[in-house]
Design a protein around this motif. Structure first.
Motif, PDB file in Angstrom:
ATOM      1  N   LEU A  17       2.731  -2.775   7.248  1.00  0.00           N
ATOM      2  CA  LEU A  17       1.678  -1.887   7.814  1.00  0.00           C
ATOM      3  C   LEU A  17       2.778  -0.569   8.126  1.00  0.00           C
ATOM      4  O   LEU A  17       2.720   0.583   7.077  1.00  0.00           O
ATOM      5  CB  LEU A  17       1.049  -2.069   8.979  1.00  0.00           C
ATOM      6  N   GLU A  18       3.919  -0.727   8.001  1.00  0.00           N
ATOM      7  CA  GLU A  18       5.203  -0.402   8.464  1.00  0.00           C
ATOM      8  C   GLU A  18       5.586   0.402   6.819  1.00  0.00           C
ATOM      9  O   GLU A  18       5.276   1.918   7.323  1.00  0.00           O
ATOM     10  CB  GLU A  18       6.841  -0.896   8.218  1.00  0.00           C
ATOM     11  N   ILE A  42       2.560   3.015   6.629  1.00  0.00           N
ATOM     12  CA  ILE A  42       2.998   3.817   7.901  1.00  0.00           C
ATOM     13  C   ILE A  42       4.512   5.248   7.014  1.00  0.00           C
ATOM     14  O   ILE A  42       4.554   6.200   7.155  1.00  0.00           O
ATOM     15  CB  ILE A  42       3.488   3.815   9.185  1.00  0.00           C
ATOM     16  N   ALA A  43       5.372   4.667   6.508  1.00  0.00           N
ATOM     17  CA  ALA A  43       6.308   5.403   5.828  1.00  0.00           C
ATOM     18  C   ALA A  43       6.041   6.231   4.458  1.00  0.00           C
ATOM     19  O   ALA A  43       6.320   7.273   4.849  1.00  0.00           O
ATOM     20  CB  ALA A  43       6.925   4.194   5.525  1.00  0.00           C
ATOM     21  N   LEU A  64      10.888  -1.487   3.289  1.00  0.00           N
ATOM     22  CA  LEU A  64       9.757  -1.829   4.353  1.00  0.00           C
ATOM     23  C   LEU A  64       8.580  -2.393   3.958  1.00  0.00           C
ATOM     24  O   LEU A  64       8.655  -2.985   2.719  1.00  0.00           O
ATOM     25  CB  LEU A  64       9.242  -0.517   4.783  1.00  0.00           C
ATOM     26  N   LEU A 107       1.015  -1.065  -0.233  1.00  0.00           N
ATOM     27  CA  LEU A 107      -0.178   0.651   0.152  1.00  0.00           C
ATOM     28  C   LEU A 107       1.226   1.024  -0.137  1.00  0.00           C
ATOM     29  O   LEU A 107       1.948   1.016   0.865  1.00  0.00           O
ATOM     30  CB  LEU A 107      -1.066   0.213   1.748  1.00  0.00           C
TER      31      LEU A 107
END
Lengths: 248, 365, 294
Positions: free
Chosen positions: B146-147, B150-151, B143, B75
């Motif tokens: 989820l990381e 967020i990044a 990454l 994502l």
């Protein structure tokens, strides 16, 4: 609605009935229409090579994998399609392969989780004494973090936790896997004690000879089907056991 | 529950059309859909033409987003950052020099002096978007899950904050840039959108994209099979960022007022929702999602403004568009998580092409 | 210049707020693998309740805002997330994003784009002098509230049977069910607690600003989530410490950065977030516990 089918009259002490159970992963059958039963006080064994469908069968019992069957009954009530927690609360305690304990919780907290599926608090103290008698090491390490226990101790904890739910049927998936010889002896002695107490046991094992000797009867599973059923007297027939494993 | 066996390979190979025709079909259908959509929209009233301009720009942005998300399975909440960079580039290069020196007195001298034709500015928007995406990918693409989400979100925040407050490359804090000329008319914007789809499709056919999709379907096995997931993700992110830059440049000349706060979570949500609703694993899904949601939004917009049906004026509260969009997204995720297209490309219709079906199923099982 | 001690107290109080937000998000993530972006809209709902009821009756406002927080959280679970339990964390995240935007627009439609105001906790916004230094009572109360709730949640998780079940389900969902833990029940309990924590955040934030708009809860949620991810979502303590750290850093930046750099403080925090994620993708405090278990 107490109408009973006539056949079940002879099954009044039947704990588990499995008829024509099938489990498929992506269209490939892992369990291919097997049938067996466990009566009260019985110890029934299941052996077979890796990939024969043993673990899938057990997971299907608690509906942790999708399955289909003609009959799947626990003490006369259908458990087909019921949630795992429902099955647990109705008297089936499953100890999965690889002793899944909660490593970050203490031994005591792990044992407390066994009470979740217990139907009543009556007799808890007494059961607890009996269980800790079977596995004295747990009393000694009660406040220790469960993740710090050895493999054999974790397996004892997993079985003890299952017994605290006061099940009608204890289901064990390869309890001796990866244990030291002394730990294996402790586990098998405990299984015998459980049966003595009148709890039915379904035991999946790699150690064929020990399982066949201990069980009232042992089903040999191969490629998802029951190919043979052995009695304790077959335990010394190593030729037959080898044949069972090679999936004749 | 799967009944019956999967079709045997020989049955799948029995095609009437050669494989390249079937592949080209997955490009032709989206292009035709965009053409028909634009033609139909142009034939309507003035407000439809305005909405259509935004719809085509959004289409470019969603296709850009798909290039990364669809192929990598990771994502990104950060793409609106590249859109903002494209919009900034377009604005700074095409605002009249005199207006610019009055409006943006604090710019670096070289930014103050820079000026370019709209086409060059568009290309610069792509280059800037691509460069920033490439550089950030070198850091971010290690990454997962989820990381990574967020990044990429953090990246968006950094870009927007810098554009908001750094008056050497833009207006004083939080103010807007105005006077951006509308250089491209609808047919040109449509052509650019189709060009972007062609680029996205060509990328999809590349070896790099194929390897990336293989890693998407089984991230654990990819390193063992020798796929350099990092490298292919960086490529996807850079291509995706460049296309988003084009989208941003066109957005600037469509909206004609550009402000950093416009590149916000609502905009991010709009594009992600379009992609997910269409089906985020296929290019066709990106196109379908954008067309469906843009059409829906247009009519909801008419209702928000009050629509006269006979003697009755029907109107709904403003903000209804995002309410409907949020509901649609949630319903799609619950009822059809693969989106409208279920993650499939446009299927060659003249024969049963079974391996498409099995391919799509494999992705979703 | 603001006195050092006061700015420290303010920083700790900001940290307490984000720690509570991170805890609410971390609890739900633990049990569902859902990073709930719509947590902010639970905060907003509770905050509106405080604003509307405060002048009528403040005890009622406090109780009602807690109830509203729990109800919204449970409604989100039963209406949306319950149906997505089998989906990937990415799908859950997108759904929560949609839910977040949806709620923001609904608040907008119901209460207007402009902020609604009420003097929530106005008696608390005084300063007391301590040894020549003035300290804001509100900051102290926020810190106390944070500590009390953190301890309460900790006791719930470690000392009660239901709390143990929540912990067990968070660490191995399937095994917990096989032991008889009712999945729907523990998930609902967890959402309810996250709703309560959201209401606490709403109270702390509302007493500071006294004004609530449709996107009121967004910032606390984003920084709470960022903090939780930084600290490590796989371990609750990591999430809480991460949220706390983000709050402290943000607050200290506000107090001590030179004016020109102050504009970029959010950007700085996010640059730090990116660096931290790349250096320690599983969270700075997460140890080596596995993340995607189901």
């Amino acid at each position: 609605m107490t109408e009973r089918n006539p056949e079940s009259m002879g099954e009044s002490n039947r704990v588990l009935t499995v008829e024509n159970l099938t489990v498929q992963y992506g269209g490939v059958p892992a369990v291919d229409g097997i049938s067996f039963h466990v009566d009260a006080g019985e110890l029934v064994g299941v052996i077979g090579p890796n990939g024969a469908g043993k673990s899938s069968t057990l997971l299907a019992l608690v509906n942790a994998v999708r399955s289909s069957s003609q009959r799947l009954e626990l003490s006369g009530a259908s458990i087909a399609g019921k949630a795992p927690e429902y099955v647990a609360r109705h008297g089936l305690a499953l100890v999965t392969e690889g002793h899944h304990i909660f490593g970050e919780l203490s031994v005591v907290d792990n044992l407390k989780l066994g009470r979740v599926a217990r139907s009543s608090a009556a007799g808890l103290e007494e059961d607890m004494e009996w269980i800790l008698g079977l596995f004295p090491i747990l009393r000694e390490f009660h406040s220790r973090s469960a993740g710090l226990l050895s493999g054999g101790q974790q397996q004892q904890l997993a079985i003890a936790r299952a017994l605290i739910s006061s099940p009608q049927l204890l289901v064990l998936d390869e309890p001796s896997l990866g244990l030291s010889p002394t730990a294996v002896d402790t586990v098998f002695a405990a299984i015998e004690a459980v049966r003595q107490r009148g709890v039915a046991v379904l035991l999946v094992e790699q150690r064929a000879q020990q399982a066949v000797a201990a069980a009232d009867r042992t089903h040999v599973l191969s490629e998802g089907r029951v190919t043979m059923t052995l009695t304790p007297s077959d335990a010394s027939n190593s030729e037959l056991l080898t044949k069972a494993y090679l999936g004749s | 529950m799967t009944h019956g066996k999967a079709p045997s390979p020989t049955a799948v190979r029995r095609l009437l059309a050669p494989a390249w025709v079937v592949d080209l079909w997955t490009l032709a259908v989206p292009l035709a859909a965009v053409y028909l959509f634009t033609s139909a929209g142009s034939a309507l009233s003035g407000s439809a033409r305005v909405d259509l301009g935004y719809a085509l720009v959004n289409l470019i942005i969603v296709v850009a987003l798909w290039v990364f998300v669809g192929n990598s399975g990771v994502l990104s909440f950060g793409h609106i950052g590249f859109v903002a960079i494209g919009a900034w580039t377009m604005s700074l290069l095409t605002i009249e020099p005199l207006v610019k020196s009055n409006l943006l007195p604090t710019l670096f001298p070289f930014v103050q002096d820079a000026s370019a034709s709209p086409v060059v500015a568009l290309i610069m928007g792509a280059i800037m978007g691509g460069i920033v995406a490439f550089l950030s990918a070198l850091v971010l693409m290690k990454l997962n899950g989820l990381e990574a989400g967020i990044a990429t979100f953090a990246l968006l925040q950094v870009i927007v904050q810098v554009l908001t407050y750094w008056d050497k490359i833009g207006p004083k804090s939080g103010q807007s840039m105005v006077g951006i000329p509308a250089s491209f008319d609808l047919p040109v914007v449509m052509s650019i959108a189709m060009l972007v789809i062609v680029v996205a499709w060509l990328y999809q056919q590349s070896t790099s994209a194929r390897l990336l999709r293989a890693s998407r379907d089984d991230i654990a096995a990819a390193p063992a099979s020798g796929i350099n997931v990092f490298k292919h993700r960086v490529i996807a992110f850079a291509v995706s960022g460049a296309l988003a830059g084009i989208g941003g440049a066109l957005w600037a000349q469509t909206n004609r007022v550009v402000q950093a706060s416009q590149f916000n979570l609502d905009f991010t949500f709009l594009t992600i929702a379009m992609l997910v609703i269409g089906g985020m694993l296929s290019l066709w899904g990106a196109v379908v999602g954008t067309i469906v949601i843009s059409t829906l939004n247009h009519f909801l917009g008419l209702l928000e403004g009050g629509l006269e049906i006979g003697s009755v004026t029907v109107s709904i509260p403003s903000g209804s568009r995002l309410i409907v969009l949020g509901l649609s997204l949630i319903l799609i995720l619950i009822l059809r998580p693969g989106g409208i297209t279920n993650g499939r490309e446009a299927v060659w219709p003249f024969e049963k092409k079974l391996d498409f079906l099995t391919q799509a199923q494999r992705t979703f099982d | 210049m603001i006195p050092l001690l006061q700015s420290l107290v303010d920083a700790v109080s900001a940290g307490a707020i984000y720690a509570l937000a991170a805890l609410g998000i971390g609890l739900v993530f633990g049990i569902m693998r859902l990073a709930n972006l719509a947590h902010g809209e639970i905060i907003t709902g509770s905050a509106y309740t405080l604003i509307f009821l405060w002048e009528f009756s403040w005890p009622l406002a406090l109780i009602a805002s807690a109830v509203v927080g729990v109800v919204i959280a449970l409604a989100m679970n039963f209406a949306v997330f319950h149906w997505l339990r089998a989906q990937s964390p990415a799908t859950l995240l997108i759904a929560s994003f949609g839910l977040s935007i949806l709620f923001q627009r609904l608040y907008d439609a119901a209460f207007g784009t402009n902020v609604r105001t009420a003097p929530v906790g106005s008696g608390l916004s005084q300063s007391i002098a301590m040894g020549g230094i003035r300290i804001n009572i509100l900051s102290v109360i926020t810190i106390v509230l944070g500590v009390v709730l953190l301890i309460a949640v900790h006791l719930f998780l470690t000392r009660t049977s239901i709390g143990l079940q929540v912990k067990a389900a968070s660490s191995d969902f399937r095994m917990a069910r096989i032991l008889g833990v009712r999945s729907g029940f523990v998930i609902a309990i967890t959402f309810a607690i996250s709703g309560l924590l959201a209401a606490a955040v709403a109270f702390a934030l509302t007493t500071q600003s006294g004004a609530v708009g449709p996107t009121f809860g967004v910032q606390a949620t984003l920084f709470g989530l960022v903090g939780a991810v930084l600290g490590g979502l796989s371990k609750l303590s990591g999430a809480v410490v991460g949220g706390f750290a983000v709050g402290v850093v943000l607050s200290l930046f506000t107090s001590w950065l030179p004016p020109w750099a102050n504009d970029f403080r959010t950007a700085l925090v996010y640059v730090f977030v990116i660096i931290a994620l790349v250096v320690a993708p599983n969270g700075l405090l997460a140890g080596r516990s596995k993340k995607d278990r189901t």
